[in-house]
Motif scaffolding. Structure first.
Motif, PDB file in Angstrom:
ATOM      1  N   GLN A   4     -18.305  38.222 -12.165  1.00 51.70           N
ATOM      2  CA  GLN A   4     -16.873  38.118 -12.441  1.00 51.70           C
ATOM      3  C   GLN A   4     -16.719  37.375 -13.764  1.00 51.70           C
ATOM      4  N   VAL A   6     -14.019  35.948 -16.592  1.00 57.95           N
ATOM      5  CA  VAL A   6     -12.628  35.582 -16.847  1.00 57.95           C
ATOM      6  C   VAL A   6     -12.488  35.186 -18.312  1.00 57.95           C
ATOM      7  N   THR A   7     -11.590  35.839 -19.001  1.00 58.81           N
ATOM      8  CA  THR A   7     -11.289  35.512 -20.393  1.00 58.81           C
ATOM      9  C   THR A   7     -10.276  34.380 -20.423  1.00 58.81           C
ATOM     10  N   VAL A   8     -10.600  33.308 -21.142  1.00 57.01           N
ATOM     11  CA  VAL A   8      -9.741  32.127 -21.177  1.00 57.01           C
ATOM     12  C   VAL A   8      -9.277  31.883 -22.613  1.00 57.01           C
ATOM     13  N   TYR A  17     -15.229  32.003 -21.991  1.00 52.82           N
ATOM     14  CA  TYR A  17     -15.441  32.950 -20.899  1.00 52.82           C
ATOM     15  C   TYR A  17     -16.079  32.238 -19.718  1.00 52.82           C
ATOM     16  N   LYS A  20     -18.979  34.135 -13.430  1.00 51.86           N
ATOM     17  CA  LYS A  20     -19.352  33.729 -12.071  1.00 51.86           C
ATOM     18  C   LYS A  20     -20.208  34.809 -11.432  1.00 51.86           C
ATOM     19  N   THR A  25     -21.873  29.438 -11.627  1.00 52.39           N
ATOM     20  CA  THR A  25     -20.771  29.711 -12.537  1.00 52.39           C
ATOM     21  C   THR A  25     -21.053  29.000 -13.857  1.00 52.39           C
ATOM     22  N   GLU A  39      -8.239  27.414 -15.152  1.00 53.64           N
ATOM     23  CA  GLU A  39      -8.719  28.676 -14.595  1.00 53.64           C
ATOM     24  C   GLU A  39      -9.705  28.444 -13.456  1.00 53.64           C
ATOM     25  N   ARG A  43      -8.998  29.293  -9.174  1.00 52.96           N
ATOM     26  CA  ARG A  43      -9.864  30.151  -8.359  1.00 52.96           C
ATOM     27  C   ARG A  43     -10.708  29.368  -7.360  1.00 52.96           C
TER      28      ARG A  43
END
Length: 253
Positions: A4, A6-8, A17, A20, A25, A39, A43
Motif C-alpha cells: 500500500q 500513500v502519497t503525502v 511516500y 506499507k 511500514t 497520514e 490509518r
C-alpha cells in the motif's frame, strides 16, 4: 498483501511516500513530519523506517521528529552520510533488504547530488526516484555532471516498462510545458498534457507515472532518438551531449 503506497504532499510541492507491506511500514523521504504523522495516524499505522534518497533539506527536514516519535530506523546513502541525519544503516548501490513485495533494492542515481539513490521494489512494481527521474522531467544537475545524470536515467529507464515511478515533487505541469517545446507534435505528449491539466485542476497529484509513458513523453529519456536530436539541432551528436543540451534548455525555461 501487496504494497500500500500513500502519497503525502509536503511543504509547497514535495512528496513523501508511505509504503506499507505485510511486515513493516516505511517512509521514503521526510520533507516535514506533520503531514506524514497525520497520514499514519489516520490509518492507525506506526513507522518502522525512513529511507532517505539524498541530503537536501526538503527531503530530510522531518526525519528527526519522526525518529523521536516512532523510534524508527533511518537509512540513507553512505556516499552522503556526512550530510544526512544520523543513519542507522548506510546504503550503497546494489544493497537490498526485505522479502516478497517488501523487497527493496538500492540504485545509485548520482547527478542531482553525488550520492543520490533510488529505491526499487521489484515485486511491488514501484521505484522511488526523488530528484533523479521525475514525471516528465529530471532533477537539476547540481553536484554531478550531465554524464552522471544521463547514466542514472538510463539505469532507471531499463526497469520494466510497467513500473510506477514515484518522484519527489509536483513539477509535472511545468515539465510538460517544457517537453512540448522539444516535441510539439508528439501525440502521446499532447494527450498526457491534457491528463495532467485535468489532474491539477482537480487538485490531484500527477505521480506516480508509468515508466512506459515516461519513455514516450519525457525528453530526458528520449535524447537518443533521431527526431529529438533533430529538434535541438544536434542530429549527429552523441546521446549524452543532446541530453546536456536539453537539460541546459530546461534550466533556462
Amino acid at each position: 498483501m501487496p504494497l500500500q503506497i500513500v502519497t503525502v504532499p509536503c511543504l509547497s510541492d514535495n512528496y513523501a511516500y508511505i509504503v506499507k507491506g505485510p511486515e513493516s511500514t516505511c517512509v521514503i523521504d521526510a520533507p516535514e513530519a506533520g503531514p506524514i504523522i497525520a497520514e499514519l495516524e489516520a490509518r492507525g499505522w506506526s513507522l518502522d523506517s525512513i529511507l532517505i534518497t539524498h541530503h537536501h533539506h526538503d527531503h530530510v527536514g522531518g526525519v528527526e521528529e519522526l525518529r523521536a516519535k516512532y523510534h524508527c530506523d533511518v537509512l540513507g546513502p553512505k556516499a552522503e552520510q556526512d550530510k544526512l541525519p544520523e543513519l542507522d544503516l548506510a546504503l550503497a548501490d546494489g544493497d537490498s533488504g526485505g522479502e516478497g513485495d517488501e523487497l527493496v533494492e538500492v540504485i545509485a542515481v548520482p547527478g542531482h547530488t553525488l550520492g543520490h539513490v533510488a529505491y526499487y521494489f521489484p515485486n511491488g512494481g514501484a521505484v522511488f526516484t526523488a530528484d533523479s527521474l521525475m514525471a516528465m522531467g529530471c532533477g537539476r544537475v547540481f553536484e554531478g555532471t550531465p554524464e552522471m545524470m544521463y547514466h542514472s536515467l538510463q539505469r532507471l529507464a531499463a526497469l520494466p516498462p510497467k513500473t510506477l515511478v514515484y518522484s519527489g515533487h509536483e513539477y509535472t505541469a511545468a515539465n510538460a510545458r517544457f517537453a512540448k517545446t522539444i516535441e510539439p507534435d508528439n501525440q502521446e505528449l499532447n494527450w498526457r498534457i491534457e491528463q495532467i491539466d485535468h489532474a491539477r485542476a482537480e487538485g490531484e497529484p500527477t505521480v506516480p507515472a508509468i515508466l512506459a509513458q515516461e519513455l514516450e513523453t519525457n525528453p530526458f529519456l528520449r535524447a537518443h532518438l533521431p527526431q529529438v536530436k533533430a529538434a535541438v539541432g544536434m542530429p549527429d551528436a552523441p546521446d549524452v551531449a543532446v541530453f546536456a543540451e536539453i537539460r541546459a534548455r530546461k534550466d533556462r525555461f
